[in-house]
Design a protein around this motif. Sequence first.
Motif, PDB file in Angstrom:
ATOM      1  N   MET A 115     -14.362  51.158 -57.577  1.00 56.69           N
ATOM      2  CA  MET A 115     -14.750  52.516 -57.968  1.00 56.69           C
ATOM      3  C   MET A 115     -13.809  53.518 -57.331  1.00 56.69           C
ATOM      4  O   MET A 115     -13.678  53.572 -56.105  1.00 56.69           O
ATOM      5  CB  MET A 115     -16.186  52.819 -57.534  1.00 56.69           C
ATOM      6  N   ILE A 116     -13.158  54.320 -58.152  1.00 56.78           N
ATOM      7  CA  ILE A 116     -12.300  55.394 -57.675  1.00 56.78           C
ATOM      8  C   ILE A 116     -13.027  56.721 -57.880  1.00 56.78           C
ATOM      9  O   ILE A 116     -13.553  56.994 -58.969  1.00 56.78           O
ATOM     10  CB  ILE A 116     -10.953  55.397 -58.426  1.00 56.78           C
ATOM     11  N   ASP A 117     -13.079  57.518 -56.852  1.00 50.91           N
ATOM     12  CA  ASP A 117     -13.794  58.788 -56.888  1.00 50.91           C
ATOM     13  C   ASP A 117     -13.226  59.698 -57.974  1.00 50.91           C
ATOM     14  O   ASP A 117     -12.040  59.987 -58.005  1.00 50.91           O
ATOM     15  CB  ASP A 117     -13.676  59.457 -55.521  1.00 50.91           C
ATOM     16  N   ALA A 118     -14.095  60.147 -58.875  1.00 53.46           N
ATOM     17  CA  ALA A 118     -13.709  61.088 -59.917  1.00 53.46           C
ATOM     18  C   ALA A 118     -14.453  62.411 -59.750  1.00 53.46           C
ATOM     19  O   ALA A 118     -14.624  63.163 -60.703  1.00 53.46           O
ATOM     20  CB  ALA A 118     -13.979  60.499 -61.301  1.00 53.46           C
ATOM     21  N   ARG A 119     -14.930  62.647 -58.527  1.00 54.32           N
ATOM     22  CA  ARG A 119     -15.612  63.879 -58.125  1.00 54.32           C
ATOM     23  C   ARG A 119     -17.087  63.868 -58.545  1.00 54.32           C
ATOM     24  O   ARG A 119     -17.464  63.266 -59.523  1.00 54.32           O
ATOM     25  CB  ARG A 119     -14.903  65.129 -58.636  1.00 54.32           C
ATOM     26  N   ARG A 120     -17.857  64.607 -57.760  1.00 54.66           N
ATOM     27  CA  ARG A 120     -19.305  64.670 -57.897  1.00 54.66           C
ATOM     28  C   ARG A 120     -19.860  63.253 -57.914  1.00 54.66           C
ATOM     29  O   ARG A 120     -19.541  62.447 -57.053  1.00 54.66           O
ATOM     30  CB  ARG A 120     -19.690  65.492 -59.123  1.00 54.66           C
ATOM     31  N   MET A 121     -20.705  62.910 -58.871  1.00 55.82           N
ATOM     32  CA  MET A 121     -21.298  61.568 -58.922  1.00 55.82           C
ATOM     33  C   MET A 121     -20.619  60.683 -59.962  1.00 55.82           C
ATOM     34  O   MET A 121     -21.197  59.699 -60.432  1.00 55.82           O
ATOM     35  CB  MET A 121     -22.796  61.675 -59.223  1.00 55.82           C
ATOM     36  N   HIS A 156     -20.352  43.685 -55.920  1.00 55.05           N
ATOM     37  CA  HIS A 156     -19.534  43.980 -54.757  1.00 55.05           C
ATOM     38  C   HIS A 156     -18.726  45.238 -55.050  1.00 55.05           C
ATOM     39  O   HIS A 156     -17.767  45.215 -55.824  1.00 55.05           O
ATOM     40  CB  HIS A 156     -18.634  42.790 -54.450  1.00 55.05           C
ATOM     41  N   LEU A 157     -19.130  46.355 -54.435  1.00 52.97           N
ATOM     42  CA  LEU A 157     -18.569  47.669 -54.728  1.00 52.97           C
ATOM     43  C   LEU A 157     -17.507  48.036 -53.703  1.00 52.97           C
ATOM     44  O   LEU A 157     -17.764  48.011 -52.497  1.00 52.97           O
ATOM     45  CB  LEU A 157     -19.665  48.723 -54.748  1.00 52.97           C
ATOM     46  N   VAL A 158     -16.304  48.378 -54.198  1.00 53.13           N
ATOM     47  CA  VAL A 158     -15.203  48.733 -53.304  1.00 53.13           C
ATOM     48  C   VAL A 158     -14.564  50.038 -53.766  1.00 53.13           C
ATOM     49  O   VAL A 158     -14.569  50.361 -54.948  1.00 53.13           O
ATOM     50  CB  VAL A 158     -14.135  47.623 -53.251  1.00 53.13           C
ATOM     51  N   GLY A 159     -14.008  50.776 -52.812  1.00 51.78           N
ATOM     52  CA  GLY A 159     -13.301  51.998 -53.159  1.00 51.78           C
ATOM     53  C   GLY A 159     -13.981  53.242 -52.640  1.00 51.78           C
ATOM     54  O   GLY A 159     -15.158  53.232 -52.264  1.00 51.78           O
ATOM     55  N   ASP A 160     -13.232  54.343 -52.628  1.00 55.89           N
ATOM     56  CA  ASP A 160     -13.799  55.596 -52.131  1.00 55.89           C
ATOM     57  C   ASP A 160     -14.906  56.112 -53.038  1.00 55.89           C
ATOM     58  O   ASP A 160     -15.788  56.848 -52.581  1.00 55.89           O
ATOM     59  CB  ASP A 160     -12.707  56.654 -51.935  1.00 55.89           C
ATOM     60  N   GLU A 179     -14.657  49.419 -45.420  1.00 57.40           N
ATOM     61  CA  GLU A 179     -13.270  49.453 -44.968  1.00 57.40           C
ATOM     62  C   GLU A 179     -12.270  49.453 -46.115  1.00 57.40           C
ATOM     63  O   GLU A 179     -11.074  49.664 -45.895  1.00 57.40           O
ATOM     64  CB  GLU A 179     -12.994  48.256 -44.047  1.00 57.40           C
ATOM     65  N   ILE A 180     -12.739  49.211 -47.336  1.00 54.09           N
ATOM     66  CA  ILE A 180     -11.839  49.153 -48.491  1.00 54.09           C
ATOM     67  C   ILE A 180     -12.009  50.430 -49.308  1.00 54.09           C
ATOM     68  O   ILE A 180     -12.964  50.573 -50.068  1.00 54.09           O
ATOM     69  CB  ILE A 180     -12.113  47.912 -49.363  1.00 54.09           C
ATOM     70  N   LEU A 181     -11.086  51.362 -49.135  1.00 54.37           N
ATOM     71  CA  LEU A 181     -11.198  52.658 -49.795  1.00 54.37           C
ATOM     72  C   LEU A 181     -10.216  52.841 -50.946  1.00 54.37           C
ATOM     73  O   LEU A 181     -10.572  53.436 -51.970  1.00 54.37           O
ATOM     74  CB  LEU A 181     -10.988  53.780 -48.773  1.00 54.37           C
ATOM     75  N   TYR A 182      -8.982  52.352 -50.783  1.00 55.23           N
ATOM     76  CA  TYR A 182      -7.939  52.691 -51.751  1.00 55.23           C
ATOM     77  C   TYR A 182      -7.135  51.459 -52.172  1.00 55.23           C
ATOM     78  O   TYR A 182      -6.978  50.522 -51.395  1.00 55.23           O
ATOM     79  CB  TYR A 182      -6.968  53.713 -51.138  1.00 55.23           C
ATOM     80  N   PRO A 183      -6.600  51.481 -53.379  1.00 56.65           N
ATOM     81  CA  PRO A 183      -5.651  50.434 -53.787  1.00 56.65           C
ATOM     82  C   PRO A 183      -4.363  50.559 -52.998  1.00 56.65           C
ATOM     83  O   PRO A 183      -4.072  51.609 -52.417  1.00 56.65           O
ATOM     84  CB  PRO A 183      -5.429  50.719 -55.272  1.00 56.65           C
TER      85      PRO A 183
END
Length: 219
Positions: A115-121, A156-160, A179-183
């Motif tokens: 999941m990459i943050d696309a703002r808000r929810m 299994h959810l990863v990313g900011d 600990e896994i935020l970014y590609p």
Amino acid sequence: MAYILNLETATKNCSVSIANGGKVLAVREIATENFSHAEKLHVFIEECLQEANLTFQNINAVAVSKGPGSYTGLRIGVSAAKGFCYALNIPLISVDTLELLAKKVTIENGIIVPMIDARRMEVYTAFFGNDYTKISETEAKVIDENSFFEVQVPMHLVGDGAIKLKSVLTDTKFNFYDEILYPSALEMCQLSFDKFKISDFEDVAYFEPFYLKDFVLNK
């Protein structure tokens, strides 16, 4: 073998690697809140070349993370990649950003959900199997407490984008990896070499990043 320059700029992580035959020779990366891509990208490229004892004339292809992700970050990475490919007359390779993020975790059961943050929810996301096969289309998805109710296996959810949803997705099937935020360009090394081997190249003149959503100017 093939020397490939890998650029990952789709998120807050500005990441560069050089690999030979899929094996990492050098890597540089930094993640900052204010996006340092414009300042750091070419510095990191030069440093990686020096560490690998190479010049641009040794590079056989350039790979770039194609998105989805930050509009500005993607533009910076793709513009640099295309410029190198034009100047050196070498192929351009693109790699799915969500696949790179999925590759940062290893699981036995369930599905990986980068999941990459696309703002808000909202997040950019897709489903990947435990062998990293993509099993759903990439989408921009607004998440609430009822999201993914139909999924009956561990997720299994990863990313900011995942981290900001921990208070919303509370079912025990959701597993978070703080600990896994970014590609990263590290995961690009083997993927880009696999594409190089089968000549899976982009048209340098017409290739565009996968933005997924239209650019919105924040005032």
